[in-house]
Motif scaffolding. Structure first.
Motif, short mmCIF file in Angstrom:
data_model
loop_
_atom_site.label_atom_id
_atom_site.label_comp_id
_atom_site.label_asym_id
_atom_site.label_seq_id
_atom_site.Cartn_x
_atom_site.Cartn_y
_atom_site.Cartn_z
N PRO A 190 47.92 60.09 31.13
CA PRO A 190 48.74 61.29 30.93
C PRO A 190 47.91 62.49 30.47
O PRO A 190 47.21 62.41 29.46
N PRO A 191 47.95 63.60 31.22
CA PRO A 191 47.19 64.79 30.85
C PRO A 191 47.82 65.48 29.64
O PRO A 191 48.99 65.26 29.31
N ARG A 192 47.06 66.35 29.01
CA ARG A 192 47.53 67.12 27.86
C ARG A 192 47.50 68.60 28.20
O ARG A 192 46.79 69.02 29.10
N PRO A 193 48.26 69.42 27.45
CA PRO A 193 48.18 70.87 27.66
C PRO A 193 46.76 71.36 27.37
O PRO A 193 46.04 70.77 26.56
N THR A 194 46.35 72.45 28.03
CA THR A 194 45.03 73.04 27.82
C THR A 194 45.17 74.54 27.57
O THR A 194 46.28 75.10 27.65
N LYS A 200 51.85 70.19 31.03
CA LYS A 200 51.07 68.99 31.31
C LYS A 200 51.22 68.61 32.79
O LYS A 200 52.32 68.65 33.32
N ASN A 201 50.10 68.27 33.41
CA ASN A 201 50.13 67.79 34.79
C ASN A 201 50.78 68.79 35.74
O ASN A 201 51.55 68.43 36.63
N GLY A 233 54.29 63.75 32.17
CA GLY A 233 54.63 65.08 31.72
C GLY A 233 55.95 65.60 32.25
O GLY A 233 56.56 66.48 31.65
N GLN A 271 60.20 70.03 32.70
CA GLN A 271 59.28 69.74 31.60
C GLN A 271 59.60 70.67 30.44
O GLN A 271 59.93 71.84 30.66
#
Length: 370
Positions: A190-194, A200-201, A233, A271
């Motif tokens: 699972p990706p995270r916010p940047t 996410k994603n 996400g 989301q």
């Protein structure tokens, strides 16, 4: 001597348990061991198409009325088609198949499998890896072949996952259950916010396994929550599924993966992002078509906080996309972003296959006020 006796008895019980259940195999991304069911039971373990021995299908354990079906098998006036290879299984009333896999505790996994409805109208499947479970409706057919690829995700609670596909149906004819084939799995990260995207994603790059020979995309079922979503996400907040498409078989605006909204307003993804009250944000995204003969006027509706944006897209069905954005001021610490297609669409070369606009490259960023 007592200790030796206990040890011998324990070993004997262990051997019995092992003999009565399918072996545990180490998981690797891809098709599960005999996930395509091409290795079948011995004739002595079958009565017609019915599997009599619960361990007759290599790598699987079956229970209830399970049939081993070959492609072209006739049931009355209906010819059963197998999506890949020559064999599949059919789950009758309260029947199930299961396989035990060594996994990493705490890791997320996505299961992909093909399913087809046969003679029952209201068919559904219960997919579970304890303690997670979900019911996937298969009564809506999204492709003309009758077979659709579905995805479902779980988080491993131990180092052994018992994957169970169960038909909870109660038809008068026990041979009216869904067909299953091509069971595969992959690890999810699972990706995270940047600092480049609060969502996410947003490019949908992390998602379920797409089988190499599959040309239909993978359906992500309705009412899938974001904590165990095969599309990390995102939540599928709709009555119908959304479709996960890849560059190997479709046109994708950015990267290698995207989402096709295949069932109008009944096919929505959402989301919830963390925002700061009073700050200005811009939601940007791409809208296009998947190069799958989905022609005509399309409209994607995007929602961010209290703002709504309708993005028209005139599709030739041969690929292409346009970009859109909407600016809004956050009124809450959590802002819901949602997308759905305004209209239903059918492929121009196949009037029994649902299709729709593709969305991709979804970004949410805070901006200074103009």
């Amino acid at each position: 001597m007592g200790g030796v006796t206990v040890t011998v008895v324990s070993l004997f019980l262990l051997l019995i348990a092992t003999a009565n259940s399918a072996a545990v195999v180490s998981f690797r991304d891809g098709m599960l061991p005999n996930g395509d069911f091409e290795l079948g039971p011995k004739q002595s373990d079958m009565k017609g198409t019915e599997v009599l021995n619960k361990l007759a299908i290599p790598n699987w354990e079956v229970s209830g009325f399970v049939e081993y079906i070959s492609s072209g098998h006739k049931q009355g006036d209906m010819i059963l088609v197998v999506p890949a290879g020559k064999f599949a299984v059919r789950l009758g009333n309260e029947a199930s198949i299961k396989q035990r896999l060594k996994v990493v505790k705490g890791m997320y996994y996505s299961l992909t499998f093909s399913a087809a409805r046969t003679c029952a109208q209201d068919e559904r499947l219960n997919i579970s890896v304890s303690p997670d479970s979900g019911v996937i409706p298969v009564q809506t057919v999204y492709s003309s072949s009758g077979w659709d690829l579905y995805a479902w995700a779980f988080q491993a609670e131990s180092d052994v996952a018992e994957v169970v596909i169960h038909n909870p149906g109660e038809e008068e004819d026990p041979a009216c259950g869904p067909l299953i084939d091509g069971v595969a799995m992959r690890s999810l990260y699972p990706p995270r916010p940047t600092n480049k995207n609060i969502l996410k994603n947003g490019g949908f790059e992390e998602g379920p396994l797409v089988l190499p020979g599959a040309t239909t995309g993978v359906l992500i079922p309705p009412f899938i929550e974001d904590d165990h979503s095969p599309l990390p996400g995102w939540m599928v907040e709709s009555l119908k599924a959304v479709k996960y498409v890849d560059t190997e078989h479709f046109s994708v605006p950015q990267g290698r993966r995207a989402i096709e909204l295949v069932a109008g307003k009944e096919s929505a993804i959402a989301q919830v992002a963390r925002t700061i009250i009073g700050k200005t944000y811009v939601l940007s995204f791409a809208v296009g078509d998947a190069n799958n003969a989905c022609k005509g006027s399309m409209v994607v509706e995007a929602f961010a906080g209290k703002e709504t944006l309708k993005v028209p897209y005139e599709s030739r069905g041969t690929g292409g996309f346009k970009r859109a954005s909407v600016r809004f001021v956050a009124v809450s610490t959590r802002t819901r972003v949602m997308f759905y297609s305004t209209f239903y669409a059918m492929r121009s070369d196949d009037f029994s296959s649902l299709c729709g606009p593709v969305i991709d490259d979804v970004k949410l960023l805070s901006v200074r006020k103009p």
